[in-house]
Design an enzyme around this catalytic site. Structure first.
Site, short mmCIF file in Angstrom:
data_model
loop_
_atom_site.label_atom_id
_atom_site.label_comp_id
_atom_site.label_asym_id
_atom_site.label_seq_id
_atom_site.Cartn_x
_atom_site.Cartn_y
_atom_site.Cartn_z
N SER A 113 0.79 -1.23 0.00
CA SER A 113 0.00 0.00 0.00
C SER A 113 0.83 1.28 0.00
O SER A 113 1.57 1.52 -0.93
CB SER A 113 -0.95 -0.05 1.19
OG SER A 113 -1.85 1.00 1.12
N HIS A 114 0.72 2.08 1.07
CA HIS A 114 1.38 3.39 1.09
C HIS A 114 2.86 3.28 1.45
O HIS A 114 3.56 4.29 1.45
CB HIS A 114 0.66 4.29 2.10
CG HIS A 114 0.65 3.70 3.48
ND1 HIS A 114 -0.14 2.62 3.80
CD2 HIS A 114 1.36 3.99 4.59
CE1 HIS A 114 0.07 2.30 5.07
NE2 HIS A 114 0.98 3.11 5.57
N ASP A 278 -2.94 6.25 -3.27
CA ASP A 278 -1.73 5.61 -2.73
C ASP A 278 -1.24 4.45 -3.59
O ASP A 278 -1.73 4.24 -4.70
CB ASP A 278 -1.99 5.15 -1.29
CG ASP A 278 -2.92 3.95 -1.23
OD1 ASP A 278 -3.73 3.79 -2.15
OD2 ASP A 278 -2.83 3.17 -0.26
N ASP A 280 -1.61 1.24 -3.75
CA ASP A 280 -2.53 0.24 -4.27
C ASP A 280 -3.91 0.79 -4.63
O ASP A 280 -4.83 0.04 -4.92
CB ASP A 280 -2.67 -0.93 -3.29
CG ASP A 280 -3.23 -0.50 -1.95
OD1 ASP A 280 -3.03 0.67 -1.57
OD2 ASP A 280 -3.88 -1.32 -1.27
N ASP A 282 -6.27 2.43 -2.92
CA ASP A 282 -7.46 2.43 -2.07
C ASP A 282 -7.60 3.71 -1.23
O ASP A 282 -8.65 3.96 -0.66
CB ASP A 282 -7.54 1.17 -1.19
CG ASP A 282 -6.32 0.95 -0.33
OD1 ASP A 282 -5.38 1.76 -0.41
OD2 ASP A 282 -6.31 -0.04 0.43
N ARG A 283 -6.53 4.50 -1.15
CA ARG A 283 -6.63 5.75 -0.37
C ARG A 283 -6.89 6.94 -1.28
O ARG A 283 -6.62 6.89 -2.48
CB ARG A 283 -5.33 6.01 0.38
CG ARG A 283 -5.02 5.00 1.42
CD ARG A 283 -3.82 5.43 2.23
NE ARG A 283 -3.56 4.42 3.25
CZ ARG A 283 -2.94 4.65 4.38
NH1 ARG A 283 -2.48 5.86 4.64
NH2 ARG A 283 -2.75 3.69 5.26
N THR A 345 -9.55 0.13 13.69
CA THR A 345 -8.81 0.52 12.48
C THR A 345 -8.62 -0.68 11.56
O THR A 345 -8.28 -1.77 12.02
CB THR A 345 -7.44 1.08 12.91
OG1 THR A 345 -7.67 2.29 13.62
CG2 THR A 345 -6.55 1.34 11.72
N LYS A 377 -11.61 0.06 0.70
CA LYS A 377 -11.70 1.49 0.48
C LYS A 377 -11.29 1.74 -0.96
O LYS A 377 -10.64 0.91 -1.58
CB LYS A 377 -10.86 2.27 1.48
CG LYS A 377 -9.40 1.87 1.58
CD LYS A 377 -8.77 2.61 2.75
CE LYS A 377 -7.28 2.35 2.85
NZ LYS A 377 -6.98 1.20 3.71
C1 VG1 Z 1 -3.03 2.14 8.50
C2 VG1 Z 1 -4.21 3.05 8.74
C3 VG1 Z 1 -5.50 2.26 8.64
C4 VG1 Z 1 -5.56 1.56 7.28
C5 VG1 Z 1 -4.33 0.71 7.08
C6 VG1 Z 1 -4.27 0.09 5.71
O1 VG1 Z 1 -2.98 1.15 9.49
O2 VG1 Z 1 -4.11 3.67 9.98
O3 VG1 Z 1 -6.58 3.12 8.83
O4 VG1 Z 1 -6.70 0.74 7.21
O5 VG1 Z 1 -3.15 1.52 7.23
O6 VG1 Z 1 -4.30 1.06 4.73
P1 VG1 Z 1 -2.01 1.26 10.76
O7 VG1 Z 1 -2.21 -0.01 11.52
O8 VG1 Z 1 -0.62 1.45 10.24
O9 VG1 Z 1 -2.44 2.46 11.52
V1 VG1 Z 1 -3.53 0.77 3.26
O10 VG1 Z 1 -4.02 1.89 2.21
O11 VG1 Z 1 -1.90 0.89 3.81
O12 VG1 Z 1 -3.83 -0.78 2.88
CO CO Z 2 -3.59 1.37 0.34
#
Ligand code: VG1
Ligand code: CO
Length: 544
Positions: A113-114, A278, A280, A282-283, A345, A377
C-alpha cells in the site's frame, strides 16, 4: 499436472497486521518465505477445489516474481481458475470488484500500500474472501497459526505464465485468464456516478483538476476514467506511470508526500479540484483550490451529500468510521437519523456491516473512504464522488466544506505519527498509558475534564466476534478526544499514532489552523505518553 511437495522450515513472523503481511522485500525473498505463507493460507481455507482465485498487485518491485510463484502454488493446491490482472496489476478496489463480479472464491492482493517499494523497501500480501473484502481476524489468525508449523508446500511444475497477453488459456485442466485491470472497474464507476454531468462539467472548463497517481497503480485507472472517458486534459493526471519503486517516493497521499500536488493546489494557478491516491489505489486525498479536506471531514461531507450521487439517491442505510476517525460523520448520521458504527482501524471490520446492509458508506481518518460497491476502500471512487458533488452543487470545494462546518460544526482534527520507534519503547509507552486509564476519568486538565478513558474493544454486531486492544481512547466532557495506537502496517520498529480532535461549533472560529487549535491537547498527549521524552525526538515525523 506434475505437482512437487517441497519440504520447508516455518518462519515465526508471519502474523498479518492491519492489512495483510508486510515485510521488507529482502524478508520475502528468503527461501520459502512467500511460499510458506501462501501455502499456510490455502491450508487454512476449505472448499476451493475447482474454484477461481483472483491475483493482482500494485506493481511494486517483486510483484511479477511473486505472482509466478503464487500461480504455481495455487495450481498445485487445486484451484480451477486463476483470474489475473494484465501485467500482474490490479488496484486493491479493482481486485475487490473482480472477486465479486466473477464470483471468485477469493483473491490474493500483492501490495504494501502506502509503504515505499524497491529492492530495499516493502512488499506485502493480503488474502481477500469471496465478498471481496480483506479476510477477517479469525482467518488471518488461522493463517498465522498454520505458518508457525508448516513443513511443506505444494507447487506445480509449469512454465511461467505470460502475464501481459489478455485472454484465457488452459494448462493441464487449470484455466488461466488474464484480464484488463481497468475495464471492469471503469464500468462499475460508470454505474455509480453521473458520467454525462461530469463530462459536461469538465469539457466546459467548469471543473479543472489535477490527480496525482504518485507513480503507483492508479495511473492507468485515472488516465482511462478521467482523461479517456471524462475528457480531462492529458496533463490532469501526474505521475501516472506505475513504477516498481514509485520513483523513490512514499506513495502515501498526504500533504507531505504528495507535495507536487499540494504546491499546485495552494498556488495562484490551482485547479478547482486536486486529489491523490496511494500505492494500491485504495486511499484518497481530497483538496480544492487553497484547501485541504481532512479525510474525516471528507467522509462526513460525502455522507451528508450522498443523495446527490445517482447510486446513493435513495439515501444511506447507515455509516461507519474507524475508532480514531473524527466524530464529524456521527453528527451527520444523528441529523439524518441513520445508525453510525465505530469499528477498529482496518477495512476488514467494515465487511460484515456492509454485507448485512447495515451501512452504505464508511471511512477512516487515514485517507480511506468507500461504500457498498466493493469491500475495500476506494481512492478513485472518492475522487469521482467529489467531482460529482462539485458538478451537482456547482460550488467550490472550499464552499462545500465551509457550508458543512456551518451546519454541523467543525471537528478540528489531526494525527501525529512517530515512526520507527524502538519496539520496547513503543510497548512501554502503551503499557504506561494503559496503567493510567483507571485514574483518568474525572481528572481536569485546563478546560478539559476526562469523561472516559479506556482501551477500545469491539464487538461485531453481525457475528458477535470480539476484537480487543484496538487503541487507547481518552474522551473529554466537551467531546474532544485523544487516541493512541501502534500501527499494524509498518516494517521497521513501531509507529506510534496520536489522534487529536476537538469540536468547534462556533463558525467564527472555524478557520483556525488545526495545530494551533489543538495545541493544548497536543501538549496533554505528550504529558500522558511522553513519546518525545522517551525517544529524544522534538516533533512527530508526519502530521496529517
Ligand atoms: C493504516 C491506517 C488504517 C488503514 C491501514 C491500511 O494502518 O491507519 O486506517 O486501514 O493503514 O491502509 P495502521 O495499523 O498502520 O495504523 V492501506 O491503504 O496501507 O492498505
Ligand atoms: Co492502500
Amino acid at each position: 499436472m506434475q505437482i512437487q511437495t517441497i519440504t520447508t522450515q516455518p518462519y515465526n513472523d508471519q502474523n498479518p497486521g492491519t492489512s495483510g503481511l508486510r515485510k521488507k522485500v529482502k524478508v520475502f525473498q528468503q527461501k520459502g518465505y512467500l511460499e510458506n505463507f501462501v501455502q499456510a493460507i490455502f491450508d487454512s481455507l476449505e472448499g476451493y477445489t475447482g474454484k477461481s482465485l483472483v491475483l493482482g498487485g500494485d506493481g511494486r518491485y517483486f510483484n511479477r516474481v511473486a505472482i509466478q510463484t503464487i500461480i504455481k502454488i495455487a495450481a498445485a493446491n487445486g484451484f480451477g481458475e486463476l483470474i489475473i490482472g494484465q501485467g500482474g496489476l490490479l488496484s486493491t478496489p479493482a481486485a475487490s470488484h473482480v472477486i465479486r463480479k466473477y464470483g471468485a472464491f477469493g483473491g490474493l492482493i500483492l501490495s504494501a500500500s502506502h509503504n515505499p517499494g524497491g529492492p530495499n523497501e516493502d512488499f506485502g500480501i493480503k488474502y481477500n474472501v469471496s465478498n471481496g473484502g480483506p479476510a477477517p481476524e479469525k482467518d488471518t489468525g488461522a493463517f498465522y497459526q498454520r505458518s508457525l508449523v508448516i513443513d511443506n508446500y505444494k507447487t506445480a511444475v509449469m512454465d511461467d505464465v505470460d502475464l501481459d497477453c489478455i485472454g484465457s488459456q488452459e494448462i493441464d485442466g487449470l484455466k488461466i485468464t488474464i484480464i484488463d485491470p481497468v475495464n471492469d472497474y471503469a464500468e462499475l464507476m460508470q454505474s455509480i456516478f453521473d458520467f454525462n454531468l461530469l463530462k459536461q462539467s469538465i469539457s466546459s472548463g467548469y471543473i479543472t483538476l489535477m490527480f496525482d497517481a504518485m507513480s503507483a497503480i492508479t495511473g492507468p485507472y485515472a488516465k482511462r476514467i478521467l482523461i479517456d472517458m471524462l475528457g480531462a486534459p492529458a496533463d490532469s493526471v501526474i505521475n501516472g506511470t506505475p513504477l516498481e519503486d514509485f520513483g523513490g517516493h512514499h506513495p502515501d497521499p498526504n500533504l507531505a508526500h504528495a507535495h507536487e500536488l499540494a504546491e499546485k493546489m495552494f498556488s495562484d494557478s490551482a485547479p478547482v479540484f486536486g486529489a491523490a491516491s496511494d500505492g494500491d489505489g485504495d486511499r484518497n486525498m481530497i483538496t480544492g483550490s487553497q484547501i485541504f479536506v481532512t479525510p474525516s471531514d471528507s467522509l462526513a461531507i460525502m455522507a451528508a451529500n450522498a443523495h446527490l450521487i445517482p447510486a446513493y439517491a435513495k439515501g444511506l442505510s447507515g455509516v461507519a468510521r474507524s475508532m480514531p476517525t473524527s466524530q464529524a460523520v456521527d453528527r451527520v448520521a444523528a441529523s439524518y437519523k441513520i445508525p453510525c458504527y465505530e469499528t477498529p482501524t482496518g477495512w476488514k471490520f467494515f465487511g460484515n456491516l456492509l454485507d448485512a446492509g447495515k451501512i452504505t458508506l464508511c471511512g477512516e481518518e487515514s485517507f480511506g473512504t468507500g461504500s457498498n460497491h466493493v469491500r475495500e476502500k476506494d481512492g478513485l471512487w472518492a475522487v469521482l464522488f467529489w467531482l460529482n458533488l462539485i458538478a451537482q452543487r456547482r460550488q467550490s470545494v472550499a464552499d462545500i466544506v465551509h457550508e458543512h462546518w456551518q451546519k454541523f460544526g467543525r471537528d478540528i482534527y489531526c494525527r501525529h505519527d512517530y515512526e520507527a520507534v524502538e519496539t520496547p519503547i513503543a510497548n512501554s509507552i502503551v503499557d504506561n498509558l494503559r496503567k493510567q486509564l483507571p485514574e483518568l476519568p474525572g481528572q481536569v486538565f485546563g478546560d478539559y475534564t476526562v469523561k472516559f478513558a479506556d482501551e477500545f474493544c469491539y464487538e461485531d454486531s453481525v457475528d458477535g466476534s470480539i476484537s480487543k486492544n484496538q487503541g487507547i481512547r481518552i474522551g473529554f466532557e466537551n467531546g474532544s478526544r485523544i487516541v493512541f495506537r501502534l500501527s499494524g502496517t509498518g516494517t521497521v520498529g513501531a509507529t506510534l499514532r496520536i489522534y487529536l480532535e476537538k469540536y468547534e461549533p462556533d463558525a467564527s472560529l472555524h478557520n483556525q489552523d488545526a495545530q494551533i487549535a489543538l495545541a493544548f491537547l497536543i501538549d496533554l498527549a505528550e504529558q500522558l505518553c511522553e513519546v518525545k521524552k522517551l525517544t529524544g525526538r522534538t516533533a512527530p515525523d508526519v502530521i496529517t
